[in-house]
Write a protein that holds these residues in place. Sequence first.
Motif, PDB file in Angstrom:
ATOM      1  N   GLY A 146      15.128  -7.164   7.519  1.00 54.06           N
ATOM      2  CA  GLY A 146      15.241  -5.618   7.195  1.00 54.06           C
ATOM      3  C   GLY A 146      14.298  -4.786   6.215  1.00 54.06           C
ATOM      4  O   GLY A 146      15.274  -3.554   6.475  1.00 54.06           O
ATOM      5  N   THR A 147      13.233  -4.618   6.337  1.00 51.15           N
ATOM      6  CA  THR A 147      12.037  -4.110   5.921  1.00 51.15           C
ATOM      7  C   THR A 147      11.556  -3.278   7.021  1.00 51.15           C
ATOM      8  O   THR A 147      10.849  -3.903   7.864  1.00 51.15           O
ATOM      9  CB  THR A 147      11.755  -4.642   4.773  1.00 51.15           C
ATOM     10  N   LYS A 148      11.247  -2.405   7.210  1.00 52.09           N
ATOM     11  CA  LYS A 148      10.715  -1.935   8.139  1.00 52.09           C
ATOM     12  C   LYS A 148       9.222  -1.536   7.269  1.00 52.09           C
ATOM     13  O   LYS A 148       9.075  -1.499   6.441  1.00 52.09           O
ATOM     14  CB  LYS A 148      11.002  -0.667   8.663  1.00 52.09           C
ATOM     15  N   GLY A 149       8.099  -0.857   8.254  1.00 50.59           N
ATOM     16  CA  GLY A 149       6.979  -0.530   7.805  1.00 50.59           C
ATOM     17  C   GLY A 149       5.750  -1.240   8.095  1.00 50.59           C
ATOM     18  O   GLY A 149       5.350  -1.650   8.941  1.00 50.59           O
ATOM     19  N   LEU A 150       4.839  -1.148   7.671  1.00 47.42           N
ATOM     20  CA  LEU A 150       3.140  -1.431   7.602  1.00 47.42           C
ATOM     21  C   LEU A 150       2.827  -2.982   7.494  1.00 47.42           C
ATOM     22  O   LEU A 150       3.548  -3.314   6.607  1.00 47.42           O
ATOM     23  CB  LEU A 150       2.222  -0.671   6.750  1.00 47.42           C
ATOM     24  N   LEU A 151       2.158  -3.124   8.664  1.00 47.39           N
ATOM     25  CA  LEU A 151       1.941  -5.216   8.463  1.00 47.39           C
ATOM     26  C   LEU A 151       0.981  -4.882   8.775  1.00 47.39           C
ATOM     27  O   LEU A 151      -0.173  -4.045   9.640  1.00 47.39           O
ATOM     28  CB  LEU A 151       2.737  -5.021   9.268  1.00 47.39           C
ATOM     29  N   LEU A 152      -0.299  -5.543   7.740  1.00 46.95           N
ATOM     30  CA  LEU A 152      -1.835  -5.556   8.452  1.00 46.95           C
ATOM     31  C   LEU A 152      -1.831  -6.984   9.090  1.00 46.95           C
ATOM     32  O   LEU A 152      -1.165  -8.138   9.111  1.00 46.95           O
ATOM     33  CB  LEU A 152      -2.517  -6.058   7.216  1.00 46.95           C
ATOM     34  N   ILE A 164      -5.326  -5.940  -2.036  1.00 48.26           N
ATOM     35  CA  ILE A 164      -4.216  -4.680  -0.472  1.00 48.26           C
ATOM     36  C   ILE A 164      -3.167  -4.253  -1.843  1.00 48.26           C
ATOM     37  O   ILE A 164      -3.139  -5.031  -1.999  1.00 48.26           O
ATOM     38  CB  ILE A 164      -4.149  -5.363   0.150  1.00 48.26           C
ATOM     39  N   ILE A 165      -3.601  -2.727  -1.682  1.00 47.41           N
ATOM     40  CA  ILE A 165      -2.021  -2.113  -1.937  1.00 47.41           C
ATOM     41  C   ILE A 165      -1.276  -1.981  -1.562  1.00 47.41           C
ATOM     42  O   ILE A 165      -0.714  -1.218  -0.633  1.00 47.41           O
ATOM     43  CB  ILE A 165      -3.074  -0.819  -3.283  1.00 47.41           C
ATOM     44  N   ARG A 166       0.330  -2.421  -1.847  1.00 47.32           N
ATOM     45  CA  ARG A 166       1.507  -2.015  -0.702  1.00 47.32           C
ATOM     46  C   ARG A 166       2.394  -1.561  -0.934  1.00 47.32           C
ATOM     47  O   ARG A 166       2.837  -1.972  -2.752  1.00 47.32           O
ATOM     48  CB  ARG A 166       1.929  -3.349  -0.366  1.00 47.32           C
ATOM     49  N   THR A 167       2.448  -0.417  -1.039  1.00 47.52           N
ATOM     50  CA  THR A 167       3.871   0.727  -1.433  1.00 47.52           C
ATOM     51  C   THR A 167       4.824   0.449  -0.676  1.00 47.52           C
ATOM     52  O   THR A 167       4.511   0.494   0.652  1.00 47.52           O
ATOM     53  CB  THR A 167       2.979   1.849  -2.063  1.00 47.52           C
ATOM     54  N   TYR A 168       6.385   0.701  -1.167  1.00 47.68           N
ATOM     55  CA  TYR A 168       7.094   0.365  -0.550  1.00 47.68           C
ATOM     56  C   TYR A 168       8.154   2.085  -0.901  1.00 47.68           C
ATOM     57  O   TYR A 168       7.615   2.183  -2.264  1.00 47.68           O
ATOM     58  CB  TYR A 168       8.157  -0.605  -1.071  1.00 47.68           C
ATOM     59  N   GLU A 169       8.776   2.293  -0.068  1.00 45.60           N
ATOM     60  CA  GLU A 169      10.018   3.056  -0.373  1.00 45.60           C
ATOM     61  C   GLU A 169      11.596   2.256  -0.915  1.00 45.60           C
ATOM     62  O   GLU A 169      11.796   1.989  -0.165  1.00 45.60           O
ATOM     63  CB  GLU A 169       9.892   4.342   0.030  1.00 45.60           C
ATOM     64  N   GLU A 197      17.968  -0.105   2.508  1.00 44.35           N
ATOM     65  CA  GLU A 197      17.057   1.334   3.782  1.00 44.35           C
ATOM     66  C   GLU A 197      15.421   0.336   2.438  1.00 44.35           C
ATOM     67  O   GLU A 197      15.462   1.151   1.077  1.00 44.35           O
ATOM     68  CB  GLU A 197      17.131   1.886   3.811  1.00 44.35           C
ATOM     69  N   LEU A 198      14.371  -0.632   3.173  1.00 43.89           N
ATOM     70  CA  LEU A 198      13.689  -0.650   2.430  1.00 43.89           C
ATOM     71  C   LEU A 198      12.548  -0.442   3.294  1.00 43.89           C
ATOM     72  O   LEU A 198      11.701  -1.365   4.468  1.00 43.89           O
ATOM     73  CB  LEU A 198      13.202  -2.221   1.725  1.00 43.89           C
ATOM     74  N   HIS A 199      11.419   0.495   3.061  1.00 40.99           N
ATOM     75  CA  HIS A 199      10.367   0.593   3.899  1.00 40.99           C
ATOM     76  C   HIS A 199       9.152   0.691   3.484  1.00 40.99           C
ATOM     77  O   HIS A 199       8.338   1.012   2.031  1.00 40.99           O
ATOM     78  CB  HIS A 199      10.708   2.850   4.049  1.00 40.99           C
ATOM     79  N   ALA A 200       8.259  -0.194   4.453  1.00 37.04           N
ATOM     80  CA  ALA A 200       6.492  -0.227   3.128  1.00 37.04           C
ATOM     81  C   ALA A 200       6.113   0.643   4.013  1.00 37.04           C
ATOM     82  O   ALA A 200       5.178   1.218   5.538  1.00 37.04           O
ATOM     83  CB  ALA A 200       5.801  -1.317   4.193  1.00 37.04           C
ATOM     84  N   ILE A 201       5.643   1.825   2.965  1.00 38.52           N
ATOM     85  CA  ILE A 201       5.051   3.081   3.684  1.00 38.52           C
ATOM     86  C   ILE A 201       3.559   3.114   3.437  1.00 38.52           C
ATOM     87  O   ILE A 201       2.819   4.866   4.120  1.00 38.52           O
ATOM     88  CB  ILE A 201       5.565   4.278   3.061  1.00 38.52           C
ATOM     89  N   GLN A 202       2.601   2.730   2.627  1.00 43.09           N
ATOM     90  CA  GLN A 202       1.345   2.877   2.112  1.00 43.09           C
ATOM     91  C   GLN A 202       0.883   1.460   2.163  1.00 43.09           C
ATOM     92  O   GLN A 202       1.355   0.470   1.414  1.00 43.09           O
ATOM     93  CB  GLN A 202       0.485   3.450   1.487  1.00 43.09           C
ATOM     94  N   LEU A 203       0.056   1.072   3.188  1.00 37.13           N
ATOM     95  CA  LEU A 203      -1.586  -0.131   2.794  1.00 37.13           C
ATOM     96  C   LEU A 203      -3.086   0.385   2.446  1.00 37.13           C
ATOM     97  O   LEU A 203      -2.896   1.324   3.061  1.00 37.13           O
ATOM     98  CB  LEU A 203      -1.590  -0.368   3.890  1.00 37.13           C
ATOM     99  N   VAL A 242      -3.587   4.034   4.850  1.00 40.24           N
ATOM    100  CA  VAL A 242      -2.800   4.087   6.032  1.00 40.24           C
ATOM    101  C   VAL A 242      -0.806   4.076   5.557  1.00 40.24           C
ATOM    102  O   VAL A 242      -1.098   3.704   5.004  1.00 40.24           O
ATOM    103  CB  VAL A 242      -3.070   2.872   6.725  1.00 40.24           C
ATOM    104  N   LYS A 243      -0.885   5.718   5.582  1.00 40.90           N
ATOM    105  CA  LYS A 243       0.423   6.053   5.317  1.00 40.90           C
ATOM    106  C   LYS A 243       1.650   5.807   7.001  1.00 40.90           C
ATOM    107  O   LYS A 243       1.088   6.674   7.837  1.00 40.90           O
ATOM    108  CB  LYS A 243       0.799   7.069   4.785  1.00 40.90           C
ATOM    109  N   ASP A 244       2.833   5.440   6.362  1.00 46.05           N
ATOM    110  CA  ASP A 244       4.126   5.263   7.639  1.00 46.05           C
ATOM    111  C   ASP A 244       4.667   6.800   7.355  1.00 46.05           C
ATOM    112  O   ASP A 244       4.459   7.510   6.503  1.00 46.05           O
ATOM    113  CB  ASP A 244       4.758   4.223   7.118  1.00 46.05           C
TER     114      ASP A 244
END
Length: 282
Positions: free
Chosen positions: A132-138, A158-163, A256-262, A275-277
């Motif tokens: 259920g989480t969308k966003g950036l995947l390395l 590796i800094i993973r930021t979520y919103e 709604e959970l969004h991986a917005i930045q790596l 990298v920002k989504d």
Amino acid sequence: MFQYEVIKEGLTVEELLRTKWRLGKKLVHELRMAKAVTLEDGTPVLWNEPLKVGTHLEFTFEIPTSNYLPTMNCDIPIQYEDEHCLIVSKPKGMATHPNDIWDRNTCMNHVMAHIKSNGGKYAEHVHRLDLGTKGLLLVAKHPIAKSIFDRMIEEKTIIRTYEAEVQGIVRQDEGVINEPIGKDRHHATRRVVSKTGQHAVTHFKVVKRLKNTTIVHLVLETGRTHQIRVHMSHIGHPIVGDTMYNARKTAKDNYELHAIQLEFEHPFLNKVVVVKDQGAIH
């Protein structure tokens, strides 16, 4: 095959592999036996010979084939790519990787379609995102990259930021949730804060306070299953719509959970990658 440019005077191949990249003994041994490291013109290089700044090392080694079946086309956005890795934007509702042989439409199946269309055969995800989480995947594109990125995830570099939008008004402007997470004995997929669980740390920062909800940015130190969902529920602010973790049901009937930045220091390119989504919640 890839190149690496030496940026530190006197660095040796041995130091690069063992100290800077901290590759495992087995992988270092395999590279040595395969004579995988040469100078740009193919000249063999002595592993303990100091190298000059600007020297280009050539890495040539056998790359295994990943076993994800490619989709017909890659239908997920690629937000960043170089010869060592790529970062994709995983859609909500899509699994990161197959869990059985019938799974053919996961994020990694789409990634493999892209890799194969460009003549490659290897792709392995470095971390996971919940269904259920969308966003950036390395994703790593060769085994050396996978080994280094795995260690970087463990060491939190590796800094993973979520919103997320959470229920209620979070009074603290920022904070740290340091609570172990384990399986719920009464629910097959649910997780709970538990003294016998795995170490889990989540940093949160308030971005915006709305009428009855709060937009927060969250940074993971660890990557436990459902970590953000469990931790935010534990402090009384579950993600809006996340009924599994005690939130009220919404019209959308999901969260709604969004991986917005790596963000990380690229081990091969000697630069910081951010990298920002697109499409944040608010």
